[in-house]
Design a protein around this motif. Structure first.
Motif, mmCIF file in Angstrom:
data_model
loop_
_atom_site.group_PDB
_atom_site.id
_atom_site.type_symbol
_atom_site.label_atom_id
_atom_site.label_comp_id
_atom_site.label_asym_id
_atom_site.label_seq_id
_atom_site.Cartn_x
_atom_site.Cartn_y
_atom_site.Cartn_z
ATOM 1 N N PRO A 404 0.872 -1.182 0.051
ATOM 2 C CA PRO A 404 -0.139 0.055 0.206
ATOM 3 C C PRO A 404 0.817 1.142 0.292
ATOM 4 N N ALA A 405 2.156 1.060 0.418
ATOM 5 C CA ALA A 405 3.128 2.293 0.376
ATOM 6 C C ALA A 405 3.336 2.746 -1.248
ATOM 7 N N CYS A 406 3.226 2.132 -1.985
ATOM 8 C CA CYS A 406 3.683 2.255 -3.144
ATOM 9 C C CYS A 406 2.275 2.740 -3.852
ATOM 10 N N TRP A 407 1.110 3.029 -3.438
ATOM 11 C CA TRP A 407 0.061 3.517 -4.194
ATOM 12 C C TRP A 407 0.397 5.259 -3.935
ATOM 13 N N SER A 408 0.259 5.672 -5.250
ATOM 14 C CA SER A 408 0.667 7.032 -5.251
ATOM 15 C C SER A 408 -0.506 7.567 -6.056
ATOM 16 N N PRO A 409 -0.553 9.096 -6.054
ATOM 17 C CA PRO A 409 -1.721 9.647 -6.693
ATOM 18 C C PRO A 409 -1.463 9.693 -8.185
ATOM 19 N N GLU A 410 -0.097 9.686 -8.733
ATOM 20 C CA GLU A 410 0.008 9.407 -9.997
ATOM 21 C C GLU A 410 -0.407 8.043 -10.521
ATOM 22 N N LEU A 411 -0.278 7.047 -9.842
ATOM 23 C CA LEU A 411 -0.802 5.654 -10.157
ATOM 24 C C LEU A 411 -2.299 5.842 -10.116
ATOM 25 N N SER A 412 -2.883 6.185 -9.317
ATOM 26 C CA SER A 412 -4.268 6.244 -9.043
ATOM 27 C C SER A 412 -4.970 7.243 -10.041
ATOM 28 N N SER A 413 -4.203 8.266 -10.436
ATOM 29 C CA SER A 413 -5.049 9.143 -11.398
ATOM 30 C C SER A 413 -4.751 8.528 -12.666
ATOM 31 N N PHE A 414 -3.662 7.771 -13.053
ATOM 32 C CA PHE A 414 -3.562 7.012 -14.534
ATOM 33 C C PHE A 414 -4.664 5.933 -14.448
ATOM 34 N N LEU A 415 -5.010 5.262 -13.630
ATOM 35 C CA LEU A 415 -5.995 4.240 -13.328
ATOM 36 C C LEU A 415 -7.420 4.646 -13.740
ATOM 37 N N PHE A 416 -7.725 5.813 -13.040
ATOM 38 C CA PHE A 416 -8.970 6.246 -13.185
ATOM 39 C C PHE A 416 -9.229 6.815 -14.548
ATOM 40 N N GLU A 417 -7.981 7.533 -15.105
ATOM 41 C CA GLU A 417 -8.184 7.824 -16.426
ATOM 42 C C GLU A 417 -8.302 6.739 -17.391
ATOM 43 N N LEU A 418 -7.728 5.509 -17.294
ATOM 44 C CA LEU A 418 -7.801 4.446 -18.125
ATOM 45 C C LEU A 418 -9.155 3.747 -18.020
ATOM 46 N N TRP A 419 -9.773 3.585 -16.519
ATOM 47 C CA TRP A 419 -10.725 2.863 -16.470
ATOM 48 C C TRP A 419 -11.965 3.936 -17.225
ATOM 49 N N LYS A 420 -12.005 5.190 -16.869
ATOM 50 C CA LYS A 420 -12.991 6.020 -17.565
ATOM 51 C C LYS A 420 -13.119 6.161 -18.969
ATOM 52 N N ASN A 421 -11.849 6.264 -19.572
ATOM 53 C CA ASN A 421 -11.677 6.468 -21.118
ATOM 54 C C ASN A 421 -11.759 5.381 -21.901
ATOM 55 N N GLU A 422 -10.637 4.801 -21.919
ATOM 56 C CA GLU A 422 -10.096 3.581 -23.023
ATOM 57 C C GLU A 422 -11.009 2.371 -22.337
ATOM 58 N N LEU A 423 -11.266 1.906 -21.215
ATOM 59 C CA LEU A 423 -12.000 0.867 -20.789
ATOM 60 C C LEU A 423 -13.389 1.214 -20.335
ATOM 61 N N ARG A 424 -13.854 2.255 -20.888
ATOM 62 C CA ARG A 424 -15.385 2.704 -20.571
ATOM 63 C C ARG A 424 -16.265 1.587 -21.157
ATOM 64 N N GLY A 425 -17.530 1.569 -20.606
ATOM 65 C CA GLY A 425 -18.437 0.759 -20.949
ATOM 66 C C GLY A 425 -18.619 -0.743 -20.164
ATOM 67 N N HIS A 426 -17.588 -0.998 -19.507
ATOM 68 C CA HIS A 426 -17.650 -2.291 -18.909
ATOM 69 C C HIS A 426 -17.981 -2.082 -17.278
ATOM 70 N N LYS A 427 -18.892 -2.963 -16.728
ATOM 71 C CA LYS A 427 -19.510 -2.726 -15.544
ATOM 72 C C LYS A 427 -18.672 -3.617 -14.564
ATOM 73 N N LEU A 428 -17.287 -3.896 -14.753
ATOM 74 C CA LEU A 428 -16.577 -4.863 -13.958
ATOM 75 C C LEU A 428 -16.010 -4.377 -12.749
ATOM 76 N N MET A 429 -15.959 -3.009 -12.827
ATOM 77 C CA MET A 429 -15.206 -2.409 -11.707
ATOM 78 C C MET A 429 -16.239 -2.345 -10.319
ATOM 79 N N ALA A 430 -17.773 -2.809 -10.346
ATOM 80 C CA ALA A 430 -18.525 -2.634 -9.185
ATOM 81 C C ALA A 430 -18.136 -3.814 -8.615
ATOM 82 N N SER A 431 -17.351 -4.896 -8.854
ATOM 83 C CA SER A 431 -17.140 -6.024 -8.305
ATOM 84 C C SER A 431 -15.865 -5.704 -7.325
ATOM 85 N N ILE A 432 -15.460 -4.690 -7.147
ATOM 86 C CA ILE A 432 -14.308 -4.169 -6.702
ATOM 87 C C ILE A 432 -14.680 -4.275 -5.103
#
Length: 577
Positions: A404-432
């Motif tokens: 958890p110490a490696c979790w950074s704002p850069e990584l979280s921002s990158f993942l949120f943009e990836l899930w929202k833009n390129e991987l949009r339309g999938h409803k798999l993230m609700a199973s988090i």
């Protein structure tokens, strides 16, 4: 019994000549008289003697000297041989094999007399002459190979077939990943030019017939190109691979001729497998289907160019539409979607199975490459998006659980943009929010930091509108039904923080999200515990205050008992809920 030297002595030669003369006279008498057991017994016994191995056969062809021979004296008119002293009993006693022959003849005579019809000739099975079909060159080659494997261990044949299968499979994968997309791109270029000339999105029957002929002709050209490419590359590829791989899999003591023959057989099998796959899958109908779909796609893109609406493609489940991002130009130099998936999978295996430490540079490199593939390739299909969404989610959860110490704002921002833009339309993230992840959080090394990071991840998904709050709430209610008390308290505190952050931000527009799950936690948690106080405080801040602010009379502060616990909160919650 006489040996081989007896015939060389003059005395015995004279005896043999006399016996031959007696045999000849008895044979002549037997033929002239017709029946006479005396002569017959002499002929049978002497005939047996003459068939012994040491009797000189050349004496049968020598004329005996008849001068002074009493056997040739015809003056005796009546002798002992003329007396019938030999009967059947004497005959069968002296020659027992004649009794066996007599028994066979009697059986044959009885069988012959019992039949009305003529004797039918039955050819023995052993005498049948099988007509061998003419062997072609290929059949003869297969028989020779089968005989070759029959003279060697069974492991040789299995190794040869295994190498042939792997070589053929690798060539097919290479052809599908490189050559086939190039051929399709050539066809898509021509189809795009045709689509630019179409002014109506629904052409009439005449234009459709013309289009079908054009697509059929273009498909035939692509088929010819694929055959030419495979005929140039296939022999050298299979030959090189089999000559390199097969000797390493065979024992070292294998003779060089055996290795050479096995290599030739493996090469033949591999080429035949590839040729069969090409003739079965790379067909005119396949190219026609792809080209026709591309033509319709380009027509729709031109009609929607002004509005810029995305292209909808059906997902593999058939229940929802998945928006596939379309790039303007297909980049062949970029990694294929399968390569991006393989790199991400290898990273996950190294972290999960290999227990390696998380290196953020490697993680960001793999994720950036996957995002580049999604933005540079036109052959990204919905199953690829689904797989990448699942693997990126697993990667994020592994970092939260173990580093958890490696979790950074850069990584979280990158993942949120990836899930929202390129991987949009999938409803798999609700199973988090699932039982699997909650149980894994119970065994982490740094639970406080992991739970906090896990909550920040869910907050980010809600803020970027990647997952709806009702999905998180529904999954949370399913998970809470089966949690133990210690895990329940940690998860309850995390949900309180998520609900508080959600409603204080701009996302909480309706004002009723997480109300049900917080009410359930309030009634299930032990009264007086930290979870109970946090839940009650969250309910009061988010729901009680918001409702009283909208009403005319304001609610007074909740009274507290001696222990500092707000005793009036529970009946008020029941009244409002």
């Amino acid at each position: 019994m006489a040996d081989s030297l007896v015939s060389l002595l003059d005395y015995f030669r004279k005896v043999f000549m006399a016996l031959i003369q007696i045999y000849r006279n008895a044979s002549c008498r037997l033929k002239s008289e017709g029946s006479g057991l005396n002569s017959f017994l002499v002929v049978v016994v002497l005939g047996w003697l003459f068939q012994t191995p040491h009797f000189p056969e050349e004496m049968f062809f020598t004329e005996p000297c008849t001068e002074g021979d009493i056997l040739c004296d015809n003056s005796i008119e009546y002798g002992l041989d003329d007396i019938n002293i030999v009967d059947h009993q004497i005959l069968y006693t002296c020659c027992p094999y004649l009794g066996e022959i007599r028994a066979l003849l009697v059986e044959f005579a009885v069988g012959l007399s019992s039949r009305v019809n003529t004797i039918r000739k039955i050819t023995p099975v052993s005498a049948e002459v099988k007509i061998q079909p003419s062997l072609t060159e290929k059949q003869l080659q297969l028989q020779l190979e089968e005989n070759f494997f029959h003279n060697h261990p069974a492991s040789l044949k299995r190794t040869v077939e295994f190498v042939a299968d792997r070589v053929a499979s690798n060539y097919i994968k290479t052809f599908r990943a490189k050559k086939l997309p190039q051929l399709l791109q050539e066809g898509f270029t021509s189809v795009t030019d045709w689509a630019k000339k179409v002014t109506n999105s629904s052409p009439d029957a005449k234009h459709q017939a013309k289009l079908a002929l054009q697509i059929a002709g273009l498909s035939q050209k692509l088929i010819d190109s694929s055959k030419a490419a495979s005929s140039n590359d296939l022999p050298s590829y299979c030959q090189t691979k089999t000559e390199t791989i097969l000797p390493m899999l065979l024992p070292e003591e294998t003779a060089q001729k055996v290795v050479t023959m096995a290599t030739e057989i493996s090469y033949r099998i591999a080429t035949e497998k590839v040729s069969h796959w090409l003739s079965t899958n790379v067909t005119i109908s396949m190219f026609s289907k792809e080209l026709h779909a591309e033509f319709e796609k380009q027509c729709k893109l031109q009609m929607n160019a002004k509005t810029g609406s995305p292209v909808k493609q059906p997902s593999n489940t058939g229940n929802e539409n998945v928006e596939v991002a379309t790039c303007p130009v297909h980049d062949f130099d970029c990694d294929s979607p399968s390569d991006a998936m393989i790199k991400l999978k290898e990273l996950l295996m190294e972290l999960v199975v290999g227990k390696s430490e998380v290196v953020m540079e490697t993680v960001m490199t793999v994720l950036t490459n996957a995002r580049l593939v999604l933005n540079s390739r036109k052959d990204v299909m919905p199953p690829v998006l689904k797989s990448l969404c699942q693997m990126t989610r697993e990667l994020a959860m592994h970092i939260i659980f173990h580093s958890p110490a490696c979790w950074s704002p850069e990584l979280s921002s990158f993942l949120f943009e990836l899930w929202k833009n390129e991987l949009r339309g999938h409803k798999l993230m609700a199973s988090i929010v699932s039982m699997q992840y909650i149980h894994q959080l119970s065994g982490v090394t740094n639970p406080k930091l992991s739970w906090r990071t896990y909550g920040e991840l869910i907050k980010g998904l809600l803020q970027h509108n990647i997952v709806h709050a009702d999905k998180i709430e529904a999954n949370s209610m399913k998970v809470l039904q089966n949690l133990s008390q210690d895990i329940l308290e940690d998860f309850a505190l995390c949900l309180c923080n998520i609900a508080r952050d959600f409603h204080t931000s701009n996302c909480g527009a309706r004002g009723g999200e997480f109300q049900e799950v917080l009410d359930w936690l309030y009634h299930q948690c032990t009264e007086g515990s930290e979870v109970s106080r946090q839940t009650r405080s969250c309910i009061q801040d988010l729901f009680l205050v918001s409702e009283t602010e909208n009403s005319a009379p304001k609610v007074a502060p909740l009274p507290q008992d001696a222990d500092g616990i707000e005793t009036a909160a529970e009946p008020l919650c029941k009244q409002l809920f």
